[in-house]
Design an enzyme around this catalytic site. Structure first.
Site, PDB file in Angstrom:
ATOM      1  N   CYS A 107      -9.496  -7.725   4.828  1.00 15.01           N
ATOM      2  CA  CYS A 107      -8.429  -8.695   5.137  1.00 15.01           C
ATOM      3  C   CYS A 107      -7.548  -8.190   6.276  1.00 15.01           C
ATOM      4  CB  CYS A 107      -7.569  -9.025   3.919  1.00 15.01           C
ATOM      5  SG  CYS A 107      -8.508  -9.741   2.579  1.00 15.01           S
ATOM      6  N   GLN A 141       0.810  -1.228   0.000  1.00 18.37           N
ATOM      7  CA  GLN A 141       0.000   0.000   0.000  1.00 18.37           C
ATOM      8  C   GLN A 141       0.839   1.273   0.000  1.00 18.37           C
ATOM      9  OE1 GLN A 141      -3.123  -0.017  -0.563  1.00 18.37           O
ATOM     10  NE2 GLN A 141      -3.754  -2.086  -0.036  1.00 18.37           N
TER      11      GLN A 141
HETATM   12  N1  7TS Z   1      -0.346  -6.257   2.232  1.00 15.19           N
HETATM   13  C1  7TS Z   1      -1.197  -5.224   2.261  1.00 15.19           C
HETATM   14  C2  7TS Z   1      -0.902  -4.076   3.189  1.00 15.19           C
HETATM   15  C3  7TS Z   1      -2.308  -5.214   1.423  1.00 15.19           C
HETATM   16  O1  7TS Z   1      -3.137  -4.171   1.464  1.00 15.19           O
HETATM   17  C4  7TS Z   1      -2.548  -6.307   0.563  1.00 15.19           C
HETATM   18  C5  7TS Z   1      -3.775  -6.386  -0.305  1.00 15.19           C
HETATM   19  C6  7TS Z   1      -1.623  -7.345   0.553  1.00 15.19           C
HETATM   20  C7  7TS Z   1      -0.542  -7.299   1.406  1.00 15.19           C
HETATM   21  C8  7TS Z   1      -1.752  -8.494  -0.353  1.00 15.19           C
HETATM   22  O2  7TS Z   1      -1.526  -8.117  -1.666  1.00 15.19           O
HETATM   23  P1  7TS Z   1      -1.778  -9.152  -2.858  1.00 15.19           P
HETATM   24  O3  7TS Z   1      -1.596  -8.327  -4.083  1.00 15.19           O
HETATM   25  O4  7TS Z   1      -0.768 -10.225  -2.738  1.00 15.19           O
HETATM   26  O5  7TS Z   1      -3.180  -9.646  -2.694  1.00 15.19           O
HETATM   27  N2  7TS Z   1      -4.844  -5.567   0.122  1.00 15.19           N
HETATM   28  C9  7TS Z   1      -6.112  -5.580  -0.353  1.00 15.19           C
HETATM   29  C10 7TS Z   1      -7.081  -4.689   0.087  1.00 15.19           C
HETATM   30  O6  7TS Z   1      -6.895  -3.826   0.914  1.00 15.19           O
HETATM   31  N3  7TS Z   1      -8.240  -4.931  -0.545  1.00 15.19           N
HETATM   32  O7  7TS Z   1      -8.045  -5.957  -1.386  1.00 15.19           O
HETATM   33  C11 7TS Z   1      -6.718  -6.372  -1.267  1.00 15.19           C
END
Ligand code: 7TS
Length: 422
Positions: free
Chosen positions: A380, A219
């Protein structure tokens, strides 16, 4: 193997143009659509971001002009694909300011990056009684991989608490670092609250005791300039799809020395130098961690997205978004019945909130009818919801293509929701 060819850093080469949000929006074809007859107001950027035409074109170009498997062809098509794939790695190196391109490992996304570290570094170096320190604002992807490791190895997960604003309590966090702490893993920015953590300070504290630190950059990376050398983090994990690139690809930065000392993650093609039934010799980094045919198109498309961001300039993006967040916080925060969850002094563009007496899911459903896309739920990050005593929130999350008019539309949409449920 990664090529040693250097390409010029586009960020240094291209002058950042003046930030004109109307012009920028023209680069994102999806934003021209209507939803339920209303202009699409896309405010779910923390879940995934929209893609500029440059990314879509790069994908089409790859599939129409030079689709081939990489690292194995002697023919021109495969060489072109390999070159573009490795060029994208160099673009990632520049984007994160890594010292070397071999410190960039392609993964499926941030989640896989964190799992890779837990399953390789973690399994090799952690044992019974050892402690892993995280914070109370982590996404499940930075909790569950460590819990799995704890279950297997008998380690203990420790959690740094947060205050009512959603800020990490640094004194408490520091007290949790002790002789048994073997790993620290923290979000740079919280997806549920928008809080920017003082990661540089956290890394200094941990390094004073020789504890390695992973930063979850999912993020932070779309909103600010990230410099892994200045941070001195040991690992940094990001996802392409949150960074205006395709889904299914991400990157794990790791210090070369650490990556070299870690066992491989998965076995298969491309991660070996030689294989016999008696003995297999693993490839060098980064290939050691990239078994099997990767997301070639995704990496190449992401590279085009990083070039696009470099043309705009991450500093310009950060300052535009900061102003938009200030505007949005005032516009949404002053609506009677709105309770903002996450009011940290250092924040990116996330507005998590409750609307008094109305379930977040109902708020989201009515907003959708107005063409406004927000996420509702626990994001999540269930422990964050528990900390604030709410089952879920409505979350509007910003990107640099959002506008004040869209914030006004959200505010009007919320008034509409209130009127419907009055
Ligand atoms: N870490 C953070 C802080 C995140 O917000 C997310 C996904 C992930 C890890 C995982 O990322 P990915 O691309 O491997 O899935 N966050 C979110 C969210 O806030 N809404 O949908 C996914």
């Amino acid at each position: 193997m990664a090529t040693t060819r250097e390409i010029v850093n586009p960020a240094a080469e291209i002058q950042a143009r003046t930030f004109d949000v109307r012009k920028i929006r023209e680069d994102f074809p999806i934003l021209r659509q209507k939803m339920h007859g209303k202009p699409l107001v896309y405010l779910d950027n923390a879940a995934t971001s929209q893609k500029p035409q440059a990314v879509i074109d790069a994908l089409t170009h790859y599939y129409t002009q030079y689709n081939a498997n990489i690292h194995r062809g002697v023919y021109l098509l495969s060489e072109r694909a390999t070159q573009a794939y490795e060029d994208a790695r160099i673009k990632l190196q520049h984007f994160l300011n890594a010292a070397e391109q071999r410190e960039i490992i392609y993964v499926r996304g941030c989640t896989e990056g964190i799992n890779l570290v837990a399953q390789t570094y973690g399994r090799k170096h952690l044992g019974a009684g050892d402690e892993i320190l995280i914070t109370a604002m982590e996404h499940h992807s930075n909790i569950v991989p460590w819990q799995m490791l704890c279950e297997e190895k008998g380690c203990r997960l420790r959690v740094g608490p947060i205050n009512d604003r959603g800020e990490l309590l640094m004194d408490e966090f520091e007290k949790l670092i002790n002789d048994r702490t073997r790993f620290v893993s923290v979000a740079h920015v919280s997806n549920a609250l928008g809080t920017i953590n003082p990661v540089k300070q956290i890394i200094e504290l941990a390094h004073a005791r020789n504890i390695p630190v992973l930063v979850d950059g999912a993020q932070a990376s779309p909103h600010m300039k990230v410099d892994v050398q200045a941070l001195d983090c040991d690992f940094y994990a990001i996802s392409s799809h949150k960074l205006f690139g395709p889904t299914g690809v991400g990157a794990l930065y790791g210090k070369a020395k650490l990556l070299e000392s870690m066992p491989p993650y998965q076995g298969g093609g491309d991660m070996i130098l030689s294989v016999t039934f008696e003995k297999t010799i693993y490839n060098h980094i980064p290939n050691k961690f990239e078994a099997g045919t990767p997301n070639i198109a995704g990496a190449i498309g992401w590279g085009a997205g990083l070039d696009y961001l470099a043309r705009i300039g991450m500093e310009n993006i950060a300052s535009y978004e900061h102003a938009l967040l200030t505007y949005a916080t005032e516009a949404i925060g002053q609506i009677p019945g709105v309770r903002l969850i996450g009011t940290a002094r250092e924040k990116t563009g996330v507005l998590s909130f409750m609307l008094e007496g109305i379930h977040p899911h109902d708020v989201g459903t009515v907003l959708d009818q107005e063409g406004i896309a927000v996420r509702t739920g626990h994001h999540c990050a269930q422990p964050v919801m528990d900390r604030f005593g709410v089952p879920a929130t409505v979350r509007a999350s910003l990107a640099f293509y959002n506008t004040k008019q869209e914030i006004n539309a959200l505010a009007a949409g919320l008034e509409h929701v209130k009127a419907m449920f009055a």
